[in-house]
Design an enzyme around this catalytic site. Structure first.
Site, PDB file in Angstrom:
ATOM      1  N   TRP A  37       0.913 -43.894  39.216  1.00 19.00           N
ATOM      2  CA  TRP A  37       0.977 -43.303  37.878  1.00 19.00           C
ATOM      3  C   TRP A  37      -0.339 -42.611  37.531  1.00 19.00           C
ATOM      4  O   TRP A  37      -1.414 -43.175  37.703  1.00 19.00           O
ATOM      5  CB  TRP A  37       1.246 -44.349  36.826  1.00 19.00           C
ATOM      6  CG  TRP A  37       2.519 -45.132  36.859  1.00 19.00           C
ATOM      7  CD1 TRP A  37       2.767 -46.254  36.129  1.00 19.00           C
ATOM      8  CD2 TRP A  37       3.734 -44.878  37.579  1.00 19.00           C
ATOM      9  NE1 TRP A  37       4.046 -46.725  36.354  1.00 19.00           N
ATOM     10  CE2 TRP A  37       4.664 -45.884  37.247  1.00 19.00           C
ATOM     11  CE3 TRP A  37       4.131 -43.885  38.487  1.00 19.00           C
ATOM     12  CZ2 TRP A  37       5.947 -45.930  37.785  1.00 19.00           C
ATOM     13  CZ3 TRP A  37       5.407 -43.935  39.033  1.00 19.00           C
ATOM     14  CH2 TRP A  37       6.300 -44.936  38.683  1.00 19.00           C
ATOM     15  N   ASN A  81       8.651 -39.821  36.098  1.00 25.48           N
ATOM     16  CA  ASN A  81       9.245 -40.912  36.851  1.00 25.48           C
ATOM     17  C   ASN A  81      10.664 -41.159  36.351  1.00 25.48           C
ATOM     18  O   ASN A  81      10.874 -41.550  35.207  1.00 25.48           O
ATOM     19  CB  ASN A  81       8.420 -42.193  36.677  1.00 25.48           C
ATOM     20  CG  ASN A  81       9.107 -43.400  37.293  1.00 25.48           C
ATOM     21  OD1 ASN A  81       9.552 -43.367  38.428  1.00 25.48           O
ATOM     22  ND2 ASN A  81       9.226 -44.480  36.514  1.00 25.48           N
ATOM     23  N   GLU A  82      11.643 -40.875  37.198  1.00 24.33           N
ATOM     24  CA  GLU A  82      13.058 -41.136  36.965  1.00 24.33           C
ATOM     25  C   GLU A  82      13.588 -40.533  35.661  1.00 24.33           C
ATOM     26  O   GLU A  82      14.027 -41.255  34.749  1.00 24.33           O
ATOM     27  CB  GLU A  82      13.337 -42.645  36.996  1.00 24.33           C
ATOM     28  CG  GLU A  82      13.020 -43.285  38.332  1.00 24.33           C
ATOM     29  CD  GLU A  82      13.450 -44.736  38.438  1.00 24.33           C
ATOM     30  OE1 GLU A  82      13.593 -45.222  39.582  1.00 24.33           O
ATOM     31  OE2 GLU A  82      13.642 -45.379  37.379  1.00 24.33           O
ATOM     32  N   TYR A  95      18.113 -48.315  45.551  1.00 23.92           N
ATOM     33  CA  TYR A  95      18.090 -49.730  45.187  1.00 23.92           C
ATOM     34  C   TYR A  95      19.515 -50.279  45.222  1.00 23.92           C
ATOM     35  O   TYR A  95      20.123 -50.537  44.173  1.00 23.92           O
ATOM     36  CB  TYR A  95      17.510 -49.917  43.780  1.00 23.92           C
ATOM     37  CG  TYR A  95      16.044 -49.610  43.666  1.00 23.92           C
ATOM     38  CD1 TYR A  95      15.080 -50.549  44.039  1.00 23.92           C
ATOM     39  CD2 TYR A  95      15.607 -48.375  43.189  1.00 23.92           C
ATOM     40  CE1 TYR A  95      13.738 -50.273  43.934  1.00 23.92           C
ATOM     41  CE2 TYR A  95      14.253 -48.085  43.076  1.00 23.92           C
ATOM     42  CZ  TYR A  95      13.329 -49.041  43.456  1.00 23.92           C
ATOM     43  OH  TYR A  95      11.995 -48.762  43.343  1.00 23.92           O
ATOM     44  N   GLU A 137      11.238 -43.963  46.457  1.00 20.16           N
ATOM     45  CA  GLU A 137      11.305 -45.397  46.154  1.00 20.16           C
ATOM     46  C   GLU A 137      12.464 -45.990  46.939  1.00 20.16           C
ATOM     47  O   GLU A 137      13.601 -45.536  46.797  1.00 20.16           O
ATOM     48  CB  GLU A 137      11.525 -45.673  44.663  1.00 20.16           C
ATOM     49  CG  GLU A 137      10.361 -45.332  43.753  1.00 20.16           C
ATOM     50  CD  GLU A 137      10.593 -45.799  42.314  1.00 20.16           C
ATOM     51  OE1 GLU A 137      11.399 -46.738  42.108  1.00 20.16           O
ATOM     52  OE2 GLU A 137       9.965 -45.227  41.401  1.00 20.16           O
ATOM     53  N   TRP A 140       8.923 -49.354  47.820  1.00 23.19           N
ATOM     54  CA  TRP A 140       8.576 -49.925  46.508  1.00 23.19           C
ATOM     55  C   TRP A 140       8.527 -51.429  46.653  1.00 23.19           C
ATOM     56  O   TRP A 140       9.476 -52.040  47.112  1.00 23.19           O
ATOM     57  CB  TRP A 140       9.605 -49.563  45.450  1.00 23.19           C
ATOM     58  CG  TRP A 140       9.199 -50.090  44.112  1.00 23.19           C
ATOM     59  CD1 TRP A 140       9.410 -51.340  43.613  1.00 23.19           C
ATOM     60  CD2 TRP A 140       8.471 -49.384  43.119  1.00 23.19           C
ATOM     61  NE1 TRP A 140       8.875 -51.468  42.364  1.00 23.19           N
ATOM     62  CE2 TRP A 140       8.297 -50.280  42.028  1.00 23.19           C
ATOM     63  CE3 TRP A 140       7.952 -48.096  43.015  1.00 23.19           C
ATOM     64  CZ2 TRP A 140       7.618 -49.908  40.859  1.00 23.19           C
ATOM     65  CZ3 TRP A 140       7.293 -47.736  41.857  1.00 23.19           C
ATOM     66  CH2 TRP A 140       7.128 -48.628  40.793  1.00 23.19           C
TER      67      TRP A 140
END
Length: 440
Positions: free
Chosen positions: A113, A230-231, A311, A351, A385
């Site tokens: 970040w 981010n996302e 994920y 990720e 991640w």
């Protein structure tokens, strides 16, 4: 006169510079104060470019010789906590330790970040355009240490989530300034004032001159890419056009002030219901309702490469391991093929997370990337991640781990680094301060 000048001025000066360089290279991880860094003491690194569906480096074999283009395949990781831990002063050595450990595994890219918005002692942007210089220097430190270990950084510029401020903080700032955003579905992506705040932040980051080296971030080769968010997600699918326009505008803005670095969106990889037959690859109908679209968002002119997350445990929690792996294999294939055939851009899995099944999850995506890289196609790398080191467990989530405490996972990561390195025409980024982990 010349002899006296050398003895009285030159040699003592060289001695002082040598001592400062020695102190920095050997002890700076544990110092509370910052020593100035001599740029010529840092490893030389080239900028990453994109050639069709591949990342490439332009490398000069010898001074004066023409630069040779070499493919770059990425094995890397996430450690979002670098800025926060570096801002702690005495704890910043953990950032250096993680970068060293990453280099020891042959990893070459870390995503982290470059934002912290709102209140708190370690906030970077206190309010729009107002920065905590101490925390900015902490980001300077992260970048210098990455360069020292020949690790390149993907720097994410804002969070979709509320952690560390995120887009909600920008909306709050606008409301506090008297802007009425109540009529807007997702004001972060559409309100002119909020977009102005974001652009001002991006400009401050990209044009920042590192307090250690004097090198502007826009000129810093240890930065791999800028990630817009981010996302990114919308509150509903009706926001999709606003998100598409926002990405187009912000990617062009970054390129207008920095032509040397790559830009990516930060997508999870979900498909919109109308953009691709691969809509069926989404983990559920909910994924298309978030407003992002892998094809349309990634196809924007100033977006250099596509990002994907994975994920399976969280996305399809009712599935057993066999079903997870089957889904993950199709998910990876779909995005790599779309990168090659539709987008004609590299695809980076930024990720990838697993739980008790971490090794098989990682190996599934690693194998897909390796096979694609051997064919010089769009699958360009994986960032696991996320990695921690001892003492930073407070940043842990269910997918975080200390790699060297899991020998099988550590071996798997290292093996992926080595086999990507050994692909013909490939290139690697290991630092001269570390032994090549593939030949130790």
């Amino acid at each position: 006169m010349n002899s006296q000048w050398r003895e009285k001025r030159l040699y003592p000066a060289l001695g002082i510079f040598s001592i400062l360089g020695f102190l920095y290279l050997n002890f700076n991880d544990h110092l509370e104060f910052a020593l100035p860094v001599l740029v010529w003491n840092l490893p030389k690194m080239g900028f990453v470019r994109v050639n069709y569906t591949r990342f490439v480096l332009l490398e000069q074999e010898t001074p004066g010789s023409p630069a040779a283009e070499k493919d770059l395949y990425v094995n890397g990781w996430n450690s979002y906590w670098f800025l926060e831990e570096s801002a702690g002063g005495q704890s910043r050595y953990r950032v250096s330790e993680m970068l060293k450990r990453g280099a020891d595994m042959g990893l070459s890219v870390c995503r982290t970040w470059a934002f912290s918005d709102g209140a708190g002692p370690n906030t970077l942007q206190i309010k729009p355009g107002v920065f905590n210089e101490r925390v900015f220097k902490a980001l300077d430190y992260v970048i210098v240490e990455a360069r020292r270990h020949r690790i390149r950084l993907i720097l994410s510029l804002v969070n979709n989530l509320n952690n560390f401020g995120g887009k909600a903080q920008y909306v709050k700032w606008a409301e506090e300034a008297g802007t009425n955003v109540s009529a807007l579905r997702d004001p972060f992506f559409s309100d002119r004032t909020i977009k102005g705040y974001y652009k001002a932040y991006v400009k401050a980051i990209v044009t920042r001159k590192n307090s250690y080296t004097g090198v502007k971030y826009s000129e810093e080769p240890s930065i791999f890419a800028w990630e817009l968010m981010n996302e990114p997600r919308c509150e509903s699918v009706s926001c999709s056009p606003a998100l598409q326009d926002w990405i187009t505008e912000m990617a062009a803005f970054v390129k207008s002030i920095d032509q040397k670095h790559l830009v990516t969106v930060g997508l999870e990889g979900f498909y919109g219901s109308n953009s691709s037959q691969n809509y069926v690859m989404n983990p559920g109908d909910w994924a298309a309702s978030l407003g992002s679209d892998f094809i349309q968002n990634s196809a924007i002119k100033n977006i250099d490469f596509a990002s994907v997350h994975a994920y399976p445990h969280s996305w399809i929690p009712e599935a057993n391991l066999e079903a997870e792996l089957k889904y993950l294999s199709k998910w990876a294939d779909a995005h790599i093929i779309d990168g090659q055939m539709v987008l004609k851009k590299p695809v980076l899995f930024t990720e990838v997370g697993g739980l008790h099944d971490r090794d098989v999850i990682l190996k599934t995506v690693y194998d897909k990337i390796y096979e694609s890289a051997k064919r010089r196609e769009a699958g360009s790398g994986v960032l696991v991640w996320q990695l921690l080191t001892e003492g930073v467990e407070e940043y842990s989530d269910e997918f975080s781990f200390i790699a060297w405490k899991y020998p099988s996972t550590y071996k798997l990561i290292l093996e992926q680094s080595c086999r990507l390195k050994n692909i013909p025409e490939g290139s690697t980024n290991w630092t001269i301060h570390h032994k090549d982990p593939c030949f130790s």
